[in-house]
Motif scaffolding. Sequence first.
Motif, PDB file in Angstrom:
ATOM      1  N   THR A 278      12.036  -7.204 -10.276  1.00  0.00           N
ATOM      2  CA  THR A 278      11.120  -8.008 -10.837  1.00  0.00           C
ATOM      3  C   THR A 278      10.225  -7.705 -11.939  1.00  0.00           C
ATOM      4  O   THR A 278      10.722  -5.905 -12.632  1.00  0.00           O
ATOM      5  CB  THR A 278       9.216  -7.110 -10.185  1.00  0.00           C
ATOM      6  OG1 THR A 278       9.128  -6.163  -8.075  1.00  0.00           O
ATOM      7  CG2 THR A 278       8.129  -7.593 -10.549  1.00  0.00           C
ATOM      8  N   GLN A 283       1.067  -5.057 -13.675  1.00  0.00           N
ATOM      9  CA  GLN A 283      -0.169  -5.011 -11.930  1.00  0.00           C
ATOM     10  C   GLN A 283       0.826  -6.066 -11.588  1.00  0.00           C
ATOM     11  O   GLN A 283       1.115  -6.291  -9.996  1.00  0.00           O
ATOM     12  CB  GLN A 283      -0.761  -6.016 -12.619  1.00  0.00           C
ATOM     13  CG  GLN A 283      -1.782  -6.127 -11.228  1.00  0.00           C
ATOM     14  CD  GLN A 283      -2.209  -5.159 -10.806  1.00  0.00           C
ATOM     15  OE1 GLN A 283      -3.177  -4.305 -11.053  1.00  0.00           O
ATOM     16  NE2 GLN A 283      -2.638  -5.105  -9.453  1.00  0.00           N
ATOM     17  N   GLU A 284       2.649  -7.225 -11.509  1.00  0.00           N
ATOM     18  CA  GLU A 284       2.845  -7.643 -11.325  1.00  0.00           C
ATOM     19  C   GLU A 284       3.513  -6.987 -10.291  1.00  0.00           C
ATOM     20  O   GLU A 284       4.462  -6.752  -9.095  1.00  0.00           O
ATOM     21  CB  GLU A 284       3.973  -8.602 -11.816  1.00  0.00           C
ATOM     22  CG  GLU A 284       3.010  -9.865 -12.580  1.00  0.00           C
ATOM     23  CD  GLU A 284       4.202 -10.943 -13.413  1.00  0.00           C
ATOM     24  OE1 GLU A 284       4.118 -11.961 -12.742  1.00  0.00           O
ATOM     25  OE2 GLU A 284       4.542 -10.471 -14.273  1.00  0.00           O
ATOM     26  N   ILE A 286       3.182  -3.217  -9.711  1.00  0.00           N
ATOM     27  CA  ILE A 286       2.391  -2.949  -8.283  1.00  0.00           C
ATOM     28  C   ILE A 286       2.585  -3.685  -7.066  1.00  0.00           C
ATOM     29  O   ILE A 286       2.650  -3.425  -5.948  1.00  0.00           O
ATOM     30  CB  ILE A 286       1.012  -2.369  -8.557  1.00  0.00           C
ATOM     31  CG1 ILE A 286       1.100  -1.372 -10.233  1.00  0.00           C
ATOM     32  CG2 ILE A 286      -0.015  -1.822  -7.859  1.00  0.00           C
ATOM     33  CD1 ILE A 286       0.347  -1.205 -11.002  1.00  0.00           C
ATOM     34  N   ASP A 287       1.239  -5.271  -7.613  1.00  0.00           N
ATOM     35  CA  ASP A 287       1.424  -6.045  -6.366  1.00  0.00           C
ATOM     36  C   ASP A 287       3.017  -6.156  -6.006  1.00  0.00           C
ATOM     37  O   ASP A 287       3.196  -6.274  -4.065  1.00  0.00           O
ATOM     38  CB  ASP A 287       1.265  -8.045  -7.031  1.00  0.00           C
ATOM     39  CG  ASP A 287      -0.003  -7.291  -7.737  1.00  0.00           C
ATOM     40  OD1 ASP A 287      -1.227  -6.202  -6.949  1.00  0.00           O
ATOM     41  OD2 ASP A 287      -0.510  -8.090  -7.874  1.00  0.00           O
ATOM     42  N   ARG A 288       4.458  -5.920  -5.790  1.00  0.00           N
ATOM     43  CA  ARG A 288       5.485  -6.677  -5.508  1.00  0.00           C
ATOM     44  C   ARG A 288       5.588  -5.799  -4.393  1.00  0.00           C
ATOM     45  O   ARG A 288       6.061  -5.408  -3.626  1.00  0.00           O
ATOM     46  CB  ARG A 288       6.302  -6.595  -6.192  1.00  0.00           C
ATOM     47  CG  ARG A 288       7.746  -7.477  -5.802  1.00  0.00           C
ATOM     48  CD  ARG A 288       7.388  -8.549  -5.356  1.00  0.00           C
ATOM     49  NE  ARG A 288       8.884  -9.220  -4.673  1.00  0.00           N
ATOM     50  CZ  ARG A 288      10.328 -10.001  -5.648  1.00  0.00           C
ATOM     51  NH1 ARG A 288      10.088  -9.817  -7.140  1.00  0.00           N
ATOM     52  NH2 ARG A 288      10.663 -10.808  -5.155  1.00  0.00           N
ATOM     53  N   THR A 289       5.671  -4.516  -5.410  1.00  0.00           N
ATOM     54  CA  THR A 289       6.147  -3.394  -4.721  1.00  0.00           C
ATOM     55  C   THR A 289       5.177  -2.834  -3.771  1.00  0.00           C
ATOM     56  O   THR A 289       5.962  -2.421  -2.428  1.00  0.00           O
ATOM     57  CB  THR A 289       5.909  -1.762  -5.247  1.00  0.00           C
ATOM     58  OG1 THR A 289       7.071  -1.994  -6.946  1.00  0.00           O
ATOM     59  CG2 THR A 289       6.322  -0.597  -4.908  1.00  0.00           C
ATOM     60  N   LEU A 290       4.179  -2.927  -3.694  1.00  0.00           N
ATOM     61  CA  LEU A 290       3.200  -2.458  -2.044  1.00  0.00           C
ATOM     62  C   LEU A 290       4.046  -4.107  -1.491  1.00  0.00           C
ATOM     63  O   LEU A 290       2.746  -3.760   0.339  1.00  0.00           O
ATOM     64  CB  LEU A 290       2.068  -2.801  -2.733  1.00  0.00           C
ATOM     65  CG  LEU A 290       0.624  -1.855  -3.673  1.00  0.00           C
ATOM     66  CD1 LEU A 290      -0.777  -2.325  -4.150  1.00  0.00           C
ATOM     67  CD2 LEU A 290       1.097  -0.626  -2.886  1.00  0.00           C
ATOM     68  N   SER A 291       3.987  -5.271  -1.763  1.00  0.00           N
ATOM     69  CA  SER A 291       3.410  -5.670  -0.433  1.00  0.00           C
ATOM     70  C   SER A 291       5.300  -5.463   0.306  1.00  0.00           C
ATOM     71  O   SER A 291       5.488  -5.641   1.237  1.00  0.00           O
ATOM     72  CB  SER A 291       4.334  -6.931  -1.035  1.00  0.00           C
ATOM     73  OG  SER A 291       6.485  -6.528  -1.600  1.00  0.00           O
ATOM     74  N   SER A 294       5.122  -4.720   3.725  1.00  0.00           N
ATOM     75  CA  SER A 294       4.346  -5.400   4.947  1.00  0.00           C
ATOM     76  C   SER A 294       5.671  -5.968   5.657  1.00  0.00           C
ATOM     77  O   SER A 294       5.151  -6.611   7.166  1.00  0.00           O
ATOM     78  CB  SER A 294       4.097  -6.558   4.432  1.00  0.00           C
ATOM     79  OG  SER A 294       5.284  -7.292   2.980  1.00  0.00           O
ATOM     80  N   GLU A 334      -2.642   3.769  -3.101  1.00  0.00           N
ATOM     81  CA  GLU A 334      -2.955   2.253  -2.581  1.00  0.00           C
ATOM     82  C   GLU A 334      -1.838   2.451  -0.835  1.00  0.00           C
ATOM     83  O   GLU A 334      -2.481   2.127   0.283  1.00  0.00           O
ATOM     84  CB  GLU A 334      -1.947   1.184  -2.860  1.00  0.00           C
ATOM     85  CG  GLU A 334      -3.258   0.623  -4.440  1.00  0.00           C
ATOM     86  CD  GLU A 334      -4.548   0.009  -3.653  1.00  0.00           C
ATOM     87  OE1 GLU A 334      -4.634  -0.291  -2.707  1.00  0.00           O
ATOM     88  OE2 GLU A 334      -5.630   0.725  -4.208  1.00  0.00           O
TER      89      GLU A 334
END
Length: 359
Positions: A278, A283-284, A286-291, A294, A334
């Motif tokens: 990434t 923020q990118e 954060i979003d990628r790592t949280l994904s 899934s 999160e």
Amino acid sequence: MQFGVFTVGDVTQDPTNGRTPTDAERVKAMVTIALKAEEVGLDVFALGEHHNPPFVPSSPTTMLGWIAAKTSKLQLSTATTLITTNDPVKIAEDYAMLQHLADGRVDLMMGRGNTGPVYPWFGQDIRNGIALAIENYGLLRRLWREDVVDWEGNFRTPLQGFTATPRPLDGVPPFVWHGSIRSPEIAEQAAYYGDGFFANHIFWPKEHTQRMIDLYRRRFAHYGHGDADQAIVGLGGQVFMRKNSQDAKREFRPYFDNAPVYGHGPSLEDFTAQTPLTVGSPQEVIDRTLSFRSYVGDYQRQLFLLDHAGLPLKTVLEQLDILGEEVVPVLRKEFAVGRPAHVPDAPTHESLKKEAVQA
């Protein structure tokens, strides 16, 4: 969850100015990175093991022992301990010694490594890689758990009445992760023993990582260590951050394009689309790592690679500031949301000691 950084210790020319650090500069830079990791509130510093240029971490216990003396909270780990080409007796004694020096802040990540010539350098045959990993680790476990060991195998001389010294701190061996990029046999080995499984997760698409971790979780449950979602999982990752995505891509691109492993290959855009790398804003990241959750479920350890491809130390320390101040606090919050109570935390010496007492 534990958050931290790992380094492979490459000595690489900076493509923007043509300068290559000396070995001494690179070694001391890694120490500086570890100290900075503790300063910004990260949990883990992990060091690779290599015995060939352009890498310098040939003696992880030496460096981690030095870092242990200069830190108080940081968990010290290996990003790879070569279970195939190191003598398990030496591993048992070296890391027990480190465990005492670091007051228990030590764990290991076992791996076969990805450098073929290392096998003959240490008297082994790469064709025996998996068999060496299985046999050597089986012996290592016994050396840490039995005061006197009688043993005979295929790849080293037998042991008769042998005691490894020093004994593990408080009678509790360091926790072991089994690291792998591609080998389901290593996921199986981790599951069999109820150890952790660390998916490198920096070169392959998410579907591959998902298959490996699914296999490990299923086999962990099969062997009776707990439910599948109680298996101990770690992930690697690569990031480069600036305030906005355009600046991050512009600054990182020459390093990516000339990196020792993937340089002169796929474009930065293709690689970030197809792997977890990434490059962008905090923020990118954060979003990628949280994904990741899934497709791997709730997991215990997330390590980031920051200091590769010739990036100057100043830039790496800036990355650590961003990681510690803007990214990890959000990730901690999160990842805790919706995490089932029965999913364990990452093992530490203190938690393993409590388990041993209860047992």
